[in-house]
Scaffold this active site. Structure first.
Site, mmCIF file in Angstrom:
data_model
loop_
_atom_site.group_PDB
_atom_site.id
_atom_site.type_symbol
_atom_site.label_atom_id
_atom_site.label_comp_id
_atom_site.label_asym_id
_atom_site.label_seq_id
_atom_site.Cartn_x
_atom_site.Cartn_y
_atom_site.Cartn_z
ATOM 1 C CG MET A 1 -1.953 -1.096 1.252
ATOM 2 S SD MET A 1 -3.271 -0.884 0.024
ATOM 3 C CE MET A 1 -2.781 -2.102 -1.199
ATOM 4 C CE LYS A 2 5.609 1.080 -3.704
ATOM 5 N NZ LYS A 2 4.720 0.042 -4.279
ATOM 6 C CG ASP B 1 -2.398 10.847 5.599
ATOM 7 O OD1 ASP B 1 -2.327 11.952 6.199
ATOM 8 O OD2 ASP B 1 -3.293 10.580 4.790
#
Length: 230
Positions: free
Chosen positions: A62-63, A66
């Site tokens: 998902m890399k 945030d």
């Protein structure tokens, strides 16, 4: 016994195609990567089915990147699926948050150092600090390990350098950008053969197009396994 050093990237459009591919490969592979490209095409459902019903190991690519609270919440949600590996970007605040989200589960957090599709010109365009790319990868890997990463994603060309880091002891190195001799490079710029990647310290290699684009995916997977076993 399946050789889990090979992770097959299911970079196909949707879960149905991914399940068909996994069934075609059969027991030749026991570890699969599911990435962002399939997320909206049933990727999480496929990950769960392959894990729970077919006994496969799953690498969810998902890399994530945030603010810490958001990363922690996302990882906590993904950890309930009992998956094996999850990628986040290697920035220390992201890694720390991901490890907090994964607490209590067996899911390994792998930090992305610098994407294997990028070169120095790409980093310049993204305003990344000057320096030789391998040195930047090594520095980012060390900082990710210090932040608690269970392993890193790095190109095979940097695997040996990372393996030599004191912080890398007991940690995983997973290498995409692996291409069998004679295979097309596609969008990868920092590549090596499967055998070279393993010899240089990689614990797992990720191979996608040379397998799923093959007319005989199982045979292609077996050929790679044969190469890394010798």
């Amino acid at each position: 016994m399946t050789d889990d050093r090979l992770i097959v990237a299911l970079d196909v459009p949707h879960a149905h195609a991914g399940l068909e591919l996994a069934q075609t490969i059969g027991d030749a592979a026991g570890f699969y990567k599911i990435g962002l490209g399939m997320l909206c095409g049933g990727g999480l459902a496929l990950a769960n089915e392959l894990k729970q019903e077919h006994g496969k190991r799953i690498f969810l690519d998902m890399k994530l990147f945030d603010i810490g609270a958001t990363v922690e919440a996302a990882v906590r949600g993904l950890a309930q699926f009992d998956l094996d590996f999850l990628t986040v970007h290697g920035d220390p605040h992201v890694v720390r948050a991901a490890k907090q989200g994964a607490a209590g589960s067996d899911m390994k957090i792998l930090a992305v150092t610098i994407l294997t599709s990028l070169d120095r010109a790409d980093l310049d365009a993204a305003l990344i600090q000057p320096g030789d790319l391998p040195d930047l990868v090594s520095t980012r890997a060390g900082r990710a390990f210090d932040a608690g990463a269970d392993g890193v994603i790095a190109s095979p060309q940097e695997a040996a350098m990372i393996r030599a880091l004191p912080e890398a002891s007991g940690r995983l190195i997973v290498t995409p950008g692996v291409r069998p001799a004679g295979a097309a490079l596609g969008d990868q710029k920092r590549v090596a053969t499967p055998a070279q990647a393993i010899a240089d310290g990689a614990d797992h290699i990720v191979v996608g197009r040379p397998i799923w684009q093959s007319e005989a995916p199982r045979t292609a997977a077996e050929a790679i396994l044969s190469e890394i076993s010798h």
